[in-house]
Design a protein around this motif. Structure first.
Motif, short mmCIF file in Angstrom:
data_model
loop_
_atom_site.label_atom_id
_atom_site.label_comp_id
_atom_site.label_asym_id
_atom_site.label_seq_id
_atom_site.Cartn_x
_atom_site.Cartn_y
_atom_site.Cartn_z
N GLY A 45 30.69 26.42 34.93
CA GLY A 45 31.97 26.37 34.21
C GLY A 45 32.13 27.55 33.29
O GLY A 45 33.21 28.14 33.20
N ALA A 46 30.99 27.87 32.59
CA ALA A 46 31.08 29.03 31.70
C ALA A 46 31.35 30.31 32.49
O ALA A 46 32.14 31.17 32.08
CB ALA A 46 29.77 29.15 30.89
N GLY A 47 30.69 30.42 33.68
CA GLY A 47 30.94 31.62 34.51
C GLY A 47 32.39 31.68 34.99
O GLY A 47 33.01 32.76 35.00
N TYR A 48 32.92 30.53 35.41
CA TYR A 48 34.31 30.52 35.89
C TYR A 48 35.27 30.88 34.77
O TYR A 48 36.22 31.64 34.96
CB TYR A 48 34.63 29.14 36.46
N VAL A 49 34.97 30.27 33.60
CA VAL A 49 35.85 30.56 32.47
C VAL A 49 35.78 32.04 32.10
O VAL A 49 36.78 32.70 31.83
CB VAL A 49 35.46 29.67 31.26
N GLY A 50 34.56 32.59 32.17
CA GLY A 50 34.43 34.02 31.87
C GLY A 50 35.13 34.89 32.92
O GLY A 50 35.79 35.89 32.58
N TRP A 51 35.01 34.46 34.17
CA TRP A 51 35.69 35.24 35.23
C TRP A 51 37.21 35.20 35.08
O TRP A 51 37.90 36.19 35.24
CB TRP A 51 35.25 34.70 36.57
N ARG A 52 37.70 33.99 34.74
CA ARG A 52 39.13 33.86 34.53
C ARG A 52 39.59 34.68 33.34
O ARG A 52 40.65 35.33 33.40
CB ARG A 52 39.51 32.38 34.32
N GLN A 53 38.79 34.67 32.26
CA GLN A 53 39.18 35.49 31.13
C GLN A 53 39.17 36.97 31.48
O GLN A 53 40.03 37.74 31.04
CB GLN A 53 38.22 35.21 29.97
N TRP A 54 38.18 37.35 32.32
CA TRP A 54 38.13 38.76 32.74
C TRP A 54 39.35 39.12 33.59
O TRP A 54 39.95 40.18 33.43
CB TRP A 54 36.84 39.00 33.52
N GLN A 55 39.71 38.19 34.52
CA GLN A 55 40.90 38.42 35.34
C GLN A 55 42.15 38.51 34.49
O GLN A 55 43.00 39.38 34.69
CB GLN A 55 41.06 37.29 36.38
N GLN A 56 42.28 37.59 33.52
CA GLN A 56 43.47 37.61 32.66
C GLN A 56 43.52 38.88 31.84
O GLN A 56 44.59 39.48 31.62
CB GLN A 56 43.47 36.38 31.77
N GLY A 57 42.33 39.29 31.40
CA GLY A 57 42.30 40.54 30.64
C GLY A 57 42.70 41.74 31.49
O GLY A 57 43.42 42.63 31.04
N ARG A 58 42.24 41.74 32.75
CA ARG A 58 42.62 42.84 33.65
C ARG A 58 44.11 42.82 33.93
O ARG A 58 44.78 43.87 33.91
CB ARG A 58 41.83 42.71 34.95
N GLU A 59 44.64 41.61 34.19
CA GLU A 59 46.09 41.52 34.44
C GLU A 59 46.87 41.92 33.21
O GLU A 59 47.91 42.58 33.31
CB GLU A 59 46.45 40.09 34.86
N ALA A 60 46.39 41.52 32.05
CA ALA A 60 47.07 41.91 30.82
C ALA A 60 47.04 43.44 30.65
O ALA A 60 48.02 44.05 30.23
CB ALA A 60 46.43 41.22 29.63
#
Length: 364
Positions: A45-60
């Motif tokens: 879960g922590a990895g998924y959350v981190g990946w999602r945050q990384w994706q959101q950061g990239r999209e941002a």
């Protein structure tokens, strides 16, 4: 032994170090597995959350880059619009100055157009007058030719000459700059076709044929006389008497024909005279006289030898000329001429009608 007695320490220690029961071992193993599973799930879960945050950061970051690019383009467009607005203002100023400079030119051009229109009207009036005079001459010529053709056919029965006059009249009407005379041309063409259909043989051809026949008359042999053995024998008294008087008195039979079978020169001269009379009649456009002379020639050809090629050719030529000189129904002419005169009268009335109105509208 009673329970009050003290226990041996060795025996008590041995009792404490005994292995636990099997149920407790199983429960501890299951707890450890659940703990490991939970920790793995937490790690995932922590990895998924981190990946999602990384994706959101990239999209941002990409969105910020797009926004920055759009902002730069908007700024460029704003500068361009400002420059274009300045250029539009300069253009409007230039247009105003050009309009102020062109206004006198427009006024002078309007005056030139008025003068040019007046000149065009004057030239049109002159052209109309010249065309009217030209058309009048052509119409007069066409009317004269139609009247000439009609009189030539009525007086001399010259269908060929009348058709030629009608053709010239049609050419004159074709040069008239008015489509109202197309009906006259149709009537003229119909009468001309009737003339061409009813005209006699070609004058030059017929005269030439008769001239050749006159030149060849001298070579035509007459039919040979009957031999003596075919005349019949009569031993009677009258026959002996006639034979005795044959050297003193000669009796011959006259069948009433203009040619004498025994006089070759006279027969040929009479045929030549008839051919000459037919020639003269053709030249005078006297079709009945030419036909009568040719019929006498055809009757006279019976005295000549049919076996001769010259006599055969003469008979064929005379027969062909008689067929060409056969009387045809007369052609009724004058319709095109009357139509032309009526149309010219109507046009003259139309041209004369506006004249009184123009004269009353002018001041005295």
């Amino acid at each position: 032994m009673s329970s009050d007695q003290p226990q041996d320490p060795a025996s008590s220690q041995s009792s404490d170090t005994r292995p636990p029961p099997a149920r407790e071992t199983v429960s501890r193993g299951g707890s450890l597995a659940w703990a490991l599973l939970l920790s793995l799930l937490a790690l995932l879960g922590a990895g998924y959350v981190g990946w999602r945050q990384w994706q959101q950061g990239r999209e941002a970051a990409l969105a910020r880059m797009h926004l920055a690019a759009l902002d730069a383009r908007l700024k460029t467009l704003e500068h361009g619009l400002k420059d274009r607005g300045a250029e539009d203002v300069d253009t409007r100023d230039r247009l105003l100055r050009l309009e102020q400079a062109v206004q006198p030119l427009r006024e002078s051009l309007s005056g030139q157009e008025t003068r040019l229109r007046n000149l065009e009207d004057a030239v049109a009036r002159l052209a109309q007058k010249s065309l009217s005079a030209h058309d009048t001459l052509l119409l007069d010529e066409a009317e004269s030719l139609l009247r000439l053709g009609e009189q030539r056919y009525a007086l001399f029965h010259d269908a060929q000459g009348a058709a030629t006059a009608y053709a010239l009249a049609d050419q004159a009407l074709a040069a008239v700059n008015d489509g109202a005379y197309s009906g006259v041309r149709r009537s003229l063409a119909a009468e001309r076709q009737a003339l061409l259909a009813s005209r006699p043989a070609d004058l030059e051809t017929g005269v030439a044929t008769l001239g050749r026949l006159r030149d060849s008359v001298a070579t035509w042999p007459l039919k040979p006389a009957l031999p003596a053995d075919k005349r019949g024998h009569d031993d009677g008294a009258w026959a002996r008497l006639l034979h005795a008087l044959g050297g003193v008195l000669s009796v011959r039979r006259d069948d009433g024909t203009p040619l004498a079978a025994t006089d070759t020169t006279l027969a040929r001269e009479l045929v030549a005279l008839d051919l000459a009379q037919a020639q003269a009649a053709l030249l005078a456009h006297d079709t009945p006289g030419a036909a009568a002379a040719l019929r006498r020639v055809a009757a006279a050809l019976a005295r000549f030898d049919d076996a001769d090629p010259g006599v055969q050719a003469a008979r064929e030529a005379v027969t062909a000329l008689l067929a060409q000189l056969a009387p045809a129904p007369p052609v009724r002419l004058g319709g095109a001429l009357a139509e032309l005169r009526n149309l010219r009268a109507v046009h003259a009335l139309q041209q004369a009608a506006p004249a009184p109105a123009a004269s009353t509208g002018t001041p005295p």
